[in-house]
Design a protein around this motif. Sequence first.
Motif, mmCIF file in Angstrom:
data_model
loop_
_atom_site.group_PDB
_atom_site.id
_atom_site.type_symbol
_atom_site.label_atom_id
_atom_site.label_comp_id
_atom_site.label_asym_id
_atom_site.label_seq_id
_atom_site.Cartn_x
_atom_site.Cartn_y
_atom_site.Cartn_z
ATOM 1 N N VAL A 31 42.456 41.766 38.366
ATOM 2 C CA VAL A 31 41.992 41.909 39.748
ATOM 3 C C VAL A 31 40.614 42.564 39.781
ATOM 4 O O VAL A 31 39.739 42.152 40.550
ATOM 5 N N SER A 32 40.397 43.550 38.930
ATOM 6 C CA SER A 32 39.076 44.206 38.872
ATOM 7 C C SER A 32 37.987 43.217 38.465
ATOM 8 O O SER A 32 36.915 43.177 39.081
ATOM 9 N N LEU A 33 38.251 42.431 37.438
ATOM 10 C CA LEU A 33 37.270 41.429 37.006
ATOM 11 C C LEU A 33 37.036 40.391 38.100
ATOM 12 O O LEU A 33 35.904 39.946 38.317
ATOM 13 N N LEU A 81 40.844 34.722 39.785
ATOM 14 C CA LEU A 81 41.321 35.884 39.034
ATOM 15 C C LEU A 81 42.094 36.846 39.927
ATOM 16 O O LEU A 81 43.147 37.354 39.533
ATOM 17 N N VAL A 82 41.585 37.113 41.114
ATOM 18 C CA VAL A 82 42.290 38.019 42.029
ATOM 19 C C VAL A 82 43.698 37.495 42.308
ATOM 20 O O VAL A 82 44.664 38.264 42.328
ATOM 21 N N LEU A 83 43.811 36.195 42.488
ATOM 22 C CA LEU A 83 45.108 35.590 42.807
ATOM 23 C C LEU A 83 45.968 35.323 41.571
ATOM 24 O O LEU A 83 47.157 35.023 41.697
ATOM 25 N N SER A 91 38.956 33.041 32.943
ATOM 26 C CA SER A 91 38.284 34.108 32.195
ATOM 27 C C SER A 91 37.348 33.517 31.145
ATOM 28 O O SER A 91 36.200 33.952 31.010
ATOM 29 N N LEU A 92 37.829 32.528 30.426
ATOM 30 C CA LEU A 92 36.978 31.888 29.409
ATOM 31 C C LEU A 92 35.794 31.158 30.038
ATOM 32 O O LEU A 92 34.691 31.173 29.493
#
Length: 147
Positions: A31-33, A81-83, A91-92
Amino acid sequence: MQTTATPLAAAPAQAQIQAQNQAHATALLRVSLGIMALAHGLLKVFVFTVPGTVGFFESLGLPPFIAYLTILAEVGGGLALVLGIYTRWVSLALVPILLGAAWAHAGNGWVFSNPGGGWEYPVFWAIALLVQAGLGSGSFVVSRRFA
């Protein structure tokens, strides 16, 4: 006389707590990313503006469409990413964006607080994304099917 060690009754409970903590820590990183990526994408839209971002990318010698792809990747990837949607793949996919940012800031030195920003922050962020890709989604995802 030979004795066999019996596992303690608390061991399974401890393992379950540890697995739960790991899943929550993984989700916190995810979530932070995601929030960071989303914030950077929206910064390009609302503060620097899309034309301003395109102009900056052109000043680096990059074709204009790279600016649009970067904005799309940061906003879309950040939301994903948040979800917790396709966390490993997203991410990749964001790693090249951050390596490009490191390249763009390489001439400014190591520390990101230098004028124009340094390269340590985007490199650290790229490494954190690689870690996230290795860990997966963790807890608190919209759907396990798409995690």
